[in-house]
Design a protein around this motif. Structure first.
Motif, short mmCIF file in Angstrom:
data_model
loop_
_atom_site.label_atom_id
_atom_site.label_comp_id
_atom_site.label_asym_id
_atom_site.label_seq_id
_atom_site.Cartn_x
_atom_site.Cartn_y
_atom_site.Cartn_z
N PHE A 191 0.68 -1.00 -0.01
CA PHE A 191 -0.14 -0.13 0.30
C PHE A 191 0.91 1.15 0.44
O PHE A 191 0.93 2.31 -0.74
CB PHE A 191 -1.47 0.04 1.27
N PHE A 192 1.99 1.33 0.59
CA PHE A 192 2.52 2.48 0.87
C PHE A 192 3.37 2.63 -0.35
O PHE A 192 3.57 3.77 -0.56
CB PHE A 192 4.06 2.00 2.22
N HIS A 193 4.28 2.02 -0.87
CA HIS A 193 4.62 1.70 -3.10
C HIS A 193 4.01 2.10 -3.17
O HIS A 193 3.66 2.90 -3.94
CB HIS A 193 5.60 1.15 -2.65
N GLU A 194 2.55 1.74 -3.50
CA GLU A 194 1.40 2.25 -4.65
C GLU A 194 1.24 3.66 -4.27
O GLU A 194 1.32 4.33 -5.74
CB GLU A 194 0.53 1.27 -3.90
N ILE A 195 1.22 4.22 -2.96
CA ILE A 195 0.57 5.78 -2.31
C ILE A 195 1.54 6.38 -3.83
O ILE A 195 2.15 7.55 -3.25
CB ILE A 195 0.82 6.17 -1.44
N PRO A 209 7.15 3.07 7.26
CA PRO A 209 5.88 3.28 8.42
C PRO A 209 6.24 4.78 9.55
O PRO A 209 7.47 5.37 10.03
CB PRO A 209 5.71 2.54 9.20
N PRO A 210 5.69 5.15 11.04
CA PRO A 210 3.56 4.88 9.95
C PRO A 210 3.60 5.78 9.47
O PRO A 210 1.91 5.42 9.07
CB PRO A 210 3.57 5.46 11.31
N LEU A 211 3.67 6.72 8.75
CA LEU A 211 3.50 7.79 8.17
C LEU A 211 3.49 7.44 5.85
O LEU A 211 4.30 7.47 5.76
CB LEU A 211 3.44 9.78 8.61
N VAL A 212 2.24 7.99 5.21
CA VAL A 212 2.40 7.66 4.32
C VAL A 212 2.99 8.99 3.73
O VAL A 212 2.39 10.10 3.87
CB VAL A 212 0.84 7.34 3.57
N GLY A 213 3.96 8.91 3.26
CA GLY A 213 4.02 10.37 2.49
C GLY A 213 5.04 11.35 3.35
O GLY A 213 5.41 12.55 3.05
N GLY A 214 5.53 10.96 4.86
CA GLY A 214 6.14 11.48 5.49
C GLY A 214 6.81 10.81 6.80
O GLY A 214 7.05 9.42 6.62
N GLU A 215 7.69 11.59 7.95
CA GLU A 215 8.47 11.09 8.53
C GLU A 215 8.04 11.39 10.40
O GLU A 215 7.44 12.50 10.43
CB GLU A 215 9.87 10.64 8.16
N CYS A 216 7.70 10.18 11.48
CA CYS A 216 7.60 11.03 12.45
C CYS A 216 9.54 11.03 13.24
O CYS A 216 9.83 10.10 13.66
CB CYS A 216 6.95 10.04 13.40
N LEU A 217 9.36 11.80 13.38
CA LEU A 217 10.75 12.21 14.16
C LEU A 217 10.65 13.02 15.14
O LEU A 217 11.77 14.04 15.65
CB LEU A 217 11.96 12.91 13.57
#
Length: 493
Positions: free
Chosen positions: A227-231, A247-255
């Protein structure tokens, strides 16, 4: 490869900003919860059991902690809930925050966003994130736990658009959880949002609260990866946004642990809403001191040296450390590798889960090893367990545990806590010594076969020296308590 900069969380903070914040103990943002009341019962909500009024901060206390965050460098306040628009002072608080020249990002279920509220939010430059999980009316209502929620959300979206959202100066986002029931339609929803210049904020669920209880929402890890790769392919091909799926954000990162914190409506501070370890309360201590003195916060700021297992070895570590909330909820360890990351799927046996056998984290060997199991690790505290054996030192011929055993038991419990905290990180080795005992009181005797629970807390530290408070219980009965002084290598106690 360029990173997509049109995601919601943290896109305005560059790496230089973040590194400066870490170095100088500053904030760039703060999440705050003004209330826990909500008119939805989202079955995946992390706060599913908290939708009720409790001992919430007064409006002056809320203003004080926001002032403290601003003094620490915060540029942005993220308003969570509950449903924040149910908070009776929400308009006053929005005006107060904007008066400090801070940005506002507000997450809402939309039920209170009529035309007037939409215009008020627009006029105050509030960045709105609307919660919407499906195009299917029945599924949306099921996920929110409220019949009619689909129409309420659609009405809110229409009202926000009428007020002028979205625009370059007034971004609008839609927050969606990824679950088994909606994953097939989310690619179309992503395109639908992008086509309207609405920011898609799709996120994997942290397994806590309702998400832990309703396991029918869970998705296979390989399906999530696909799913992530499809988006990512859609976003690159159709919209020119290029990013690495993680993970965990589609199109971003959580730092966020580098530059943010969360304060709930009762004043308790956490490193994020997923790591449910209170590190202090703003009613008792200034925010700056809470963050400065927190081991959880400092460990996460030093994540390149402290994250354990496969995540700690990942080539993407500079820009991703998985979901710390998920790691904590699934393993009991906020420094563990994220078990839901597809990169870790074939290495899950390398991830340590609490409870853990004390032999793995304490240097002592039987019969000198008295602690059996480390059960729980918290902010500068932990809980261990042991069963009194006849071959242990300090056990008499008639099977009674001598009073002299308790300082050693507490010492081993703190050694288990520190050993677990460091195990798997870049600096796992440490030495420690018991230097002294103070205020040790014994109220009852333990005997062979008794199971004891040991709670320890690092009350203070001075360089490599620390004062540890310990309590030993048999069931609910307090057997002994006291303080020990220890020395541990590595500049930490």
């Amino acid at each position: 490869m360029t990173t997509c900069q049109t995601r919601i969380y943290g896109s305005e903070f560059n790496q230089i900003d973040i590194e400066e914040a870490v170095k100088n103990g500053r904030l760039l943002s703060m999440e705050i919860e003004f209330n826990q009341t909500c008119n939805f019962r989202c079955i995946y909500c992390y706060a599913l059991d908290n939708h009720k009024n409790r001992n919430e901060l007064t409006i002056d206390e809320f203003k004080d902690v926001i002032n403290q965050a601003a003094a620490m460098g915060a540029r942005k306040i993220i308003i969570l809930g509950g449903e924040p628009l149910l908070y009776q002072h929400i308009i006053e608080m929005i005006g107060f925050i904007r008066g400090l020249d801070l940005e506002i990002e507000l997450f809402s279920n939309g039920t209170k966003i009529d035309r007037a509220m939409a215009q008020t939010l627009y006029d105050n430059d509030v960045r709105v994130v609307l919660k919407m999980n499906s195009f299917d009316e029945s599924l949306q209502d099921t996920l929110t736990g409220r019949k009619g929620s689909f129409k309420m959300i659609q009405d809110a979206l229409a009202n926000l658009k009428e007020a002028g959202y979205p625009s370059d100066t007034h971004p609008l986002g839609v927050s969606s959880i990824i679950c088994q029931q909606n994953i097939e339609e989310l690619p179309k929803m992503w395109e639908w949002l992008r086509d309207q210049s609405i920011l898609p904020y799709f996120e994997m669920m942290t397994p806590q609260g309702g998400a832990r209880r309703h396991n029918m929402l869970e998705i296979d890890t390989r399906q999530v990866e696909d799913f992530f790769h499809e988006i990512a392919e859609i976003d690159s091909r159709k919209y020119g946004n290029h990013w690495d799926p993680k993970p965990p954000l589609v199109g971003g990162e959580c730092l966020r642990h580098q530059f943010s914190c969360a304060v709930n409506s009762e004043g308790y501070v956490q490193s994020c809403v997923g790591i449910t370890i209170p590190i202090g309360n703003v009613r008792k201590q200034p925010l700056k001191e809470i963050l400065r003195d927190s081991e959880v916060v400092q460990d996460l700021k030093s994540y390149r040296n402290t994250i354990k297992g496969p995540c700690g070895e990942c080539e993407k570590l500079d820009e991703c450390y998985g979901c710390r909330g998920t790691a904590y909820q699934m393993t009991g360890d906020y420094l563990a590798s994220d078990p839901t990351c597809w990169k870790n799927l074939d290495r899950r046996d390398e991830i340590m889960f609490l409870p853990v056998n004390a032999e793995r984290v304490v240097p002592h060997k039987p019969p000198m090893l008295m602690i059996d199991t480390l059960l729980e690790v918290m902010e500068r505290a932990s809980v261990s367990e042991m069963t009194v054996r006849s071959d242990m030192p300090f056990v008499s011929e008639d099977g009674i545990l001598d009073d002299a055993a308790y300082p050693e038991i507490i010492s081993q419990a703190i050694a288990a806590q520190e050993g677990f905290r460091r195990m798997g990180g870049k600096n796992p080795d440490f030495e420690g010594f018991l230097l002294g005992v103070k205020k040790m009181e014994v109220f009852a005797r333990a005997k062979v076969g008794d199971t004891l629970r040991i709670s320890v807390y690092k009350a203070s530290k001075y360089g490599d020296f620390g004062i540890i408070e310990g309590e030993v219980f048999r069931g609910d009965e307090l057997l002994a308590k006291g303080e020990i002084k220890v020395w541990q290598s590595g500049g930490e106690s």
